[in-house]
Design a protein around this motif. Structure first.
Motif, mmCIF file in Angstrom:
data_model
loop_
_atom_site.group_PDB
_atom_site.id
_atom_site.type_symbol
_atom_site.label_atom_id
_atom_site.label_comp_id
_atom_site.label_asym_id
_atom_site.label_seq_id
_atom_site.Cartn_x
_atom_site.Cartn_y
_atom_site.Cartn_z
ATOM 1 N N GLU A 69 0.836 -1.212 0.000
ATOM 2 C CA GLU A 69 0.000 0.000 0.000
ATOM 3 C C GLU A 69 0.871 1.262 0.000
ATOM 4 O O GLU A 69 0.588 2.227 -0.707
ATOM 5 N N HIS A 98 0.700 3.967 -3.032
ATOM 6 C CA HIS A 98 -0.064 5.190 -2.780
ATOM 7 C C HIS A 98 0.743 6.359 -2.240
ATOM 8 O O HIS A 98 0.224 7.473 -2.172
ATOM 9 N N HIS A 158 3.453 9.047 -2.914
ATOM 10 C CA HIS A 158 4.029 9.575 -4.147
ATOM 11 C C HIS A 158 5.152 10.591 -3.924
ATOM 12 O O HIS A 158 5.675 11.146 -4.895
#
Length: 299
Positions: A285, A289, A291
């Motif tokens: 994850e 997700h 960035h």
């Protein structure tokens, strides 16, 4: 992680599709997220990583190899030109497997240029591993870069791996320079005998010390026990910090100890200043997700 600098090292996360710049001012982009020990450049926007693990399960760490490294004086056309300090970012940011790293090594030219405002071009060799249990060493001693198997799974600073292995066998009175079952048996017998382990700050001594610890000790039963034991081993070979030498460019001391659990992609970090454990896990994850780069606050 020993280094002659006063810059604060801390856990750092670098994401997928991270645009970074080599010390040769060449832009590159990561394909894989990774997590490790790092510090920001003082004069340009890039993180220097000293070790880490990426989402594919590759680990890489740099160690000193003075006196024998061979770097190019200038970039080479049609080559992936990197400075030594750029190498870990390239390995962990652009490869999913050790096989990919090995296949790309002939394209790489290591160029003797300083990284940011670092005072020297540092001589490095690198240790890499993955979830298969394979461990490799890359030593830029001349000619195209290549990887060699590291059967002992231990590396310290200079000399080259082959000399370390010879020194280990010599210490254990095992003939030859190969790491074999006889070496393992002798290491176990030596540790169980209660004989003193070699001590001191010399890399050859530290290599023998850690090889004896690793191969002479039976596997621990829990992850917590393993972490406690290995951090203790690392403390045994850590280099002391001398406040009176803080301003000296050649004062090499241990900034932090780190353990990477490849099975869970967990980075365990203890800084010299705090002595407290920080634990971060590179989850799927997080890789998907997050960035933006993140430097964790030192505790």
């Amino acid at each position: 992680m020993d280094f002659p600098t006063t810059t604060s090292w801390r856990p750092v996360f670098l994401p997928r599709n991270y645009h970074w710049q080599t010390a040769l001012h060449t832009p590159r982009t990561t394909r894989y997220a990774f997590l490790g020990g790092g510090r920001p450049a003082a004069d340009f926007s890039t993180y220097l990583m000293a070790d880490g693990i990426n989402e594919g399960g590759i680990t890489c760490a740099e160690l000193y190899l003075p006196g024998v490294v061979s770097y190019a004086s200038d970039p080479v056309a049609d080559s992936i030109n990197l400075t030594p300090q750029d190498f870990i970012n390239w390995v962990l940011g652009e490869h999913a497997t050790l096989a990919e790293v090995v296949a790309d090594l002939p394209q790489v030219t290591l160029v003797a240029r300083r990284w940011g405002n670092d005072p020297y071009v540092y001589p490095f060799h690198w240790i890499l591993s993955d979830r298969s249990g394979q461990t490799l060493v890359i030593e830029p001693t001349g000619g195209p870069l290549k990887a060699q198997l590291n059967p002992v799974g231990v590396l310290t600073n200079t000399p080259i791996l082959a000399t370390h292995l010879q020194n280990l066998n010599d210490f254990l009175k095992i003939p030859g320079s190969e790491f074999t079952g006889r070496t393992v048996t002798a290491a176990r017998d030596y540790l169980q005998s209660g004989a003193p382990l070699p001590t001191g700050t010399i890399p050859t001594t530290r290599f023998i010390h850690m090889a004896l610890r690793r191969w002479g000790t039976r596997p621990m039963t829990t992850t917590a026990a393993s972490l406690h034991q290995i951090f203790h081993w690392l403390a045994e070979v850590s280099l002391p910090y001398d406040p009176s030498r803080r301003a000296e460019l050649n004062h090499n001391y241990t900034h932090y100890r780190a353990i990477i659990d490849i099975s869970t992609a967990t980075y365990n970090f203890i800084s010299r200043k705090s002595g407290r454990l920080q634990q971060m896990t590179l989850t799927p994850e997080m890789a998907a997700h997050r960035h933006y780069p993140h430097a964790y606050a030192p505790e």
